[in-house]
Motif scaffolding. Structure first.
Motif, PDB file in Angstrom:
ATOM      1  N   LYS A  24       0.750  -1.214   0.052  1.00  0.00           N
ATOM      2  CA  LYS A  24      -0.008   0.078  -0.152  1.00  0.00           C
ATOM      3  C   LYS A  24       0.821   1.285   0.098  1.00  0.00           C
ATOM      4  O   LYS A  24       2.069   1.167   0.365  1.00  0.00           O
ATOM      5  N   LEU A  25       0.305   2.465  -0.325  1.00  0.00           N
ATOM      6  CA  LEU A  25       1.008   3.679  -0.322  1.00  0.00           C
ATOM      7  C   LEU A  25       0.650   4.505   0.919  1.00  0.00           C
ATOM      8  O   LEU A  25      -0.538   4.729   1.364  1.00  0.00           O
ATOM      9  N   ILE A  26       1.531   5.081   1.216  1.00  0.00           N
ATOM     10  CA  ILE A  26       1.278   6.316   2.350  1.00  0.00           C
ATOM     11  C   ILE A  26       1.789   7.543   1.981  1.00  0.00           C
ATOM     12  O   ILE A  26       2.687   7.663   1.271  1.00  0.00           O
ATOM     13  N   ARG A  38       5.788   3.444  -0.915  1.00  0.00           N
ATOM     14  CA  ARG A  38       5.060   2.159  -0.726  1.00  0.00           C
ATOM     15  C   ARG A  38       5.690   1.265   0.445  1.00  0.00           C
ATOM     16  O   ARG A  38       7.054   1.299   0.758  1.00  0.00           O
ATOM     17  N   ILE A  39       4.990   0.850   1.211  1.00  0.00           N
ATOM     18  CA  ILE A  39       5.091   0.271   2.392  1.00  0.00           C
ATOM     19  C   ILE A  39       5.635  -1.212   2.118  1.00  0.00           C
ATOM     20  O   ILE A  39       5.150  -2.021   1.434  1.00  0.00           O
ATOM     21  N   VAL A  40       6.842  -1.485   2.695  1.00  0.00           N
ATOM     22  CA  VAL A  40       7.697  -2.699   2.443  1.00  0.00           C
ATOM     23  C   VAL A  40       8.009  -3.354   3.476  1.00  0.00           C
ATOM     24  O   VAL A  40       8.420  -4.728   3.619  1.00  0.00           O
ATOM     25  N   PHE A 154      -2.781   9.973   4.735  1.00  0.00           N
ATOM     26  CA  PHE A 154      -3.668   8.601   4.638  1.00  0.00           C
ATOM     27  C   PHE A 154      -2.803   7.585   3.821  1.00  0.00           C
ATOM     28  O   PHE A 154      -1.695   7.872   3.452  1.00  0.00           O
ATOM     29  N   ILE A 155      -3.698   6.455   3.970  1.00  0.00           N
ATOM     30  CA  ILE A 155      -3.252   5.314   3.137  1.00  0.00           C
ATOM     31  C   ILE A 155      -3.894   5.066   1.889  1.00  0.00           C
ATOM     32  O   ILE A 155      -5.086   5.453   1.895  1.00  0.00           O
ATOM     33  N   ALA A 156      -3.278   4.553   0.844  1.00  0.00           N
ATOM     34  CA  ALA A 156      -3.903   4.273  -0.580  1.00  0.00           C
ATOM     35  C   ALA A 156      -3.636   3.189  -1.192  1.00  0.00           C
ATOM     36  O   ALA A 156      -2.464   2.534  -0.796  1.00  0.00           O
TER      37      ALA A 156
END
Length: 202
Positions: A24-26, A38-40, A154-156
């Motif tokens: 997901k993206l933060i 991008r959350i890894v 936000f998260i996307a």
DNA sequence: CTGACGATTCACT
DNA sequence: GTGAATCGTCAGC
């Protein structure tokens, strides 16, 4: 790119949320400056029964107060007097679960991140490790308690899909003080991703 | 009020 | 691989 509703973080299975956040993206938009990663790599902290959690035993202090908010709020605290560590509160109100973001792969706003990190090059150190990514994204303790349902944080989901075998698990980093809870496999990461921190990233 | 310590990072050997 | 940096937080007095 679809913004995640805060209901996503009200779910009660924090371990599942920690896994679902991979890929997901933060997004942060502070002072008109946008940064996206991008959350890894994530770690789950399961509240009052988890010796590694700040809320272990039901502890409520000025610092941990926001962990008891409903899921979908930021919990940011200072570590070693220097590093601001960014967490997302999960679960229902008064259930103090949280997910620590440990690494991001930079997606947008690289110039802003480099400026905040005082780096000349956009190498892996830009957003590898919880303190580093927080600095790159502009996260600090003053944001603790902020909702992830707003416009500035936000998260996307951009449709990025992680294959099940791409996800690795391991014990959490730096929680040796937590006794046998230090062995719990609550760390999740994208296998082979160059931005993942720590030794065990295969 | 005081002291011990940390969900880490970085420079240096 | 090792050690220093650095200060808010929290338990204990």
């Amino acid at each position: 790119m679809k913004k995640l509703d805060v209901d996503f973080f009200l779910r009660t299975d924090t371990l599942s949320i920690a896994q679902a956040l991979l890929g997901k993206l933060i997004i942060s938009r502070f002072d008109g400056r946008e940064a996206i990663g991008r959350i890894v790599e994530t770690e789950a902290y399961l509240g009052i029964t988890d010796r590694a959690s700040h809320a272990y035993g039901g502890r409520r202090t000025a610092r941990t107060r926001v962990m008891y908010l409903p899921g979908g709020h930021a919990y940011v605290y200072l570590c070693y007097g220097i590093h601001h560590l960014f967490n997302i509160v999960t679960n229902r109100q008064d259930i103090p679960h949280a997910i620590l973001l440990r690494a991001l792969e930079p997606v947008a706003g690289l110039d802003i991140m480099m400026q905040r990190r005082q780096k000349q090059k956009a190498d892996h150190s830009l957003t590898r490790g919880p303190g580093s990514l927080s600095q790159a994204m502009g996260f600090h303790t003053g944001l603790s308690g902020m909702s992830l349902g707003g416009h500035s944080l936000f998260i996307a989901d951009d449709g990025f899909h992680l294959q099940p075998q791409q996800m690795g698990t391991s014990p959490r980093i730096g929680v040796d003080y937590a006794g046998e809870d230090a062995l719990l496999p609550y760390r999740f990461f994208v296998r082979g991703n160059a931005w993942v921190s720590g030794q065990k990233n295969g």
